[in-house]
Design an enzyme around this catalytic site. Structure first.
Site, short mmCIF file in Angstrom:
data_model
loop_
_atom_site.label_atom_id
_atom_site.label_comp_id
_atom_site.label_asym_id
_atom_site.label_seq_id
_atom_site.Cartn_x
_atom_site.Cartn_y
_atom_site.Cartn_z
CB SER A 12 -1.06 0.05 1.27
OG SER A 12 -1.32 1.48 1.46
CG HIS A 37 -3.91 -1.55 -1.54
ND1 HIS A 37 -5.20 -2.47 -2.07
CD2 HIS A 37 -4.41 -0.83 -0.43
CE1 HIS A 37 -6.07 -2.00 -1.20
NE2 HIS A 37 -5.68 -0.84 -0.23
CG ASP A 39 -4.90 2.46 0.89
OD1 ASP A 39 -6.04 1.79 0.79
OD2 ASP A 39 -3.82 2.02 1.39
CG MET A 41 -8.15 7.00 2.70
SD MET A 41 -7.34 7.09 4.25
CE MET A 41 -6.46 5.27 4.34
CG HIS A 70 -9.26 0.32 -0.27
ND1 HIS A 70 -8.54 -0.06 0.75
CD2 HIS A 70 -10.58 0.38 -0.29
CE1 HIS A 70 -9.35 -0.23 1.83
NE2 HIS A 70 -10.85 -0.03 1.27
CG MET A 72 -10.99 3.38 2.12
SD MET A 72 -9.47 3.15 2.92
CE MET A 72 -8.32 3.19 1.59
CG MET A 141 -11.57 -2.67 5.47
SD MET A 141 -10.22 -2.47 4.10
CE MET A 141 -9.20 -1.43 5.43
CG ASP A 177 -6.37 -2.64 3.22
OD1 ASP A 177 -5.09 -2.47 3.59
OD2 ASP A 177 -6.90 -2.03 2.59
N GLY A 179 -2.80 -4.24 8.95
CA GLY A 179 -1.96 -5.01 9.75
C GLY A 179 -1.38 -6.27 9.45
C1 DX5 Z 1 -6.25 1.32 5.72
C2 DX5 Z 1 -5.73 1.06 4.15
C3 DX5 Z 1 -4.80 0.09 4.21
C4 DX5 Z 1 -3.55 0.49 4.97
C5 DX5 Z 1 -2.75 -0.80 5.48
O1 DX5 Z 1 -7.17 2.46 5.64
O2 DX5 Z 1 -6.78 0.73 3.25
O3 DX5 Z 1 -4.33 -0.06 2.71
O4 DX5 Z 1 -2.62 1.31 4.28
O5 DX5 Z 1 -1.36 -0.22 6.06
P1 DX5 Z 1 -0.94 -0.98 7.29
O6 DX5 Z 1 -0.41 -2.05 6.30
O7 DX5 Z 1 0.31 -0.26 7.59
O8 DX5 Z 1 -2.02 -1.52 8.25
ZN ZN Z 2 -6.50 -0.23 1.55
#
Ligand code: DX5
Ligand code: ZN
Length: 233
Positions: A12, A37, A39, A41, A70, A72, A141, A177, A179
């Protein structure tokens, strides 16, 4: 894009250098990333803002493989065409982002992208039951979306098992996605996941001028996950 259930690592770029996305994408691919990936937002659906379709379009030429976007954002439907035009291969909307998920995934496929549905940790697996024949990916998630670097929520292991059973022989990826580390990735691979998104765990310790840690981090996650699925490493 061809379909298979081999383990795919999707770094990501939320954890990359925001001033250098092009080089970060190319470097992490050279170091073994399968997908990139991205993200997106909006500060409304999630409590953080990243970037939009113009940035995705700017990143696209620097990615040789799959660009996994992705979203969001809510609403998502008015922006789907712009993200498709920006070059997304996979376009994922959240089941919680609007009332017409069936329409959203249909729009994504009509735009020529693979359709993904993301589920927040509190959303049950059966939220996708009636769109299973219209989607290509389910993103589970394992953190509350909005930020990188959060801790893995282990109640999602059972959700992945349920989704894997629901999917049966359908060519649908299960993506995880949040942790993901060499410790948590095998739990999800064993439960049936094949795409593992990792931000902090891939980008830690490296940079475009010191790329070797990216490769080491990717290999560590992949090896742990493949071991859990019985692939010899
Ligand atoms: C969270 C994102 C993830 C995030 C993952 O909202 O969708 O893609 O970047 O990051 P890590 O791997 O650090 O949890
Ligand atoms: Zn993501």
């Amino acid at each position: 894009m061809t379909f298979d259930r081999s383990i795919k690592i999707a770094p990501s770029i939320l954890a990359a250098d925001f001033a250098n996305f092009g080089a970060e994408c190319a470097t992490v691919e050279e170091q073994g990333a399968d997908w990139i990936h991205v993200d997106v937002m909006d500060g409304h659906f999630v409590p953080n803002i990243t970037f939009g379709p113009a940035t995705c379009a700017a990143i696209r030429p620097h990615i040789k493989g799959v660009m996994d976007v992705h979203l969001m954002i809510a609403p998502a439907d008015p922006y789907l065409a712009e993200f498709a035009k920006a070059g997304a291969d996979v376009l994922t909307v959240h089941a919680e982002a609007g009332p017409h998920l069936h329409r959203s995934v249909q729009m994504i496929r009509d735009l020529g992208c693979k359709a993904g549905v993301a589920l927040n940790p509190a959303t049950p697996a059966n939220a996708v039951e009636y769109v299973l024949d219209r989607i290509d990916l389910i993103c589970v998630m394992t953190v509350n979306p909005g930020f990188g670097g959060q801790s893995f929520i282990d109640s999602q292991i059972e959700k992945v098992r349920q989704l894997r059973a629901m999917i049966g022989d359908r060519p649908i990826h299960i993506e995880i996605d949040g942790g993901m580390t060499p410790t948590t990735a095998p739990l999800m691979a064993a439960a049936g996941a094949d795409v593992l998104v990792a931000g902090s765990a891939v980008f830690k310790g490296g940079s475009v001028t010191n790329p070797a840690p990216y490769g080491e981090n990717i290999r560590a996650i992949r090896a742990a996950a493949e071991k859990a699925t019985g692939v010899l490493v």
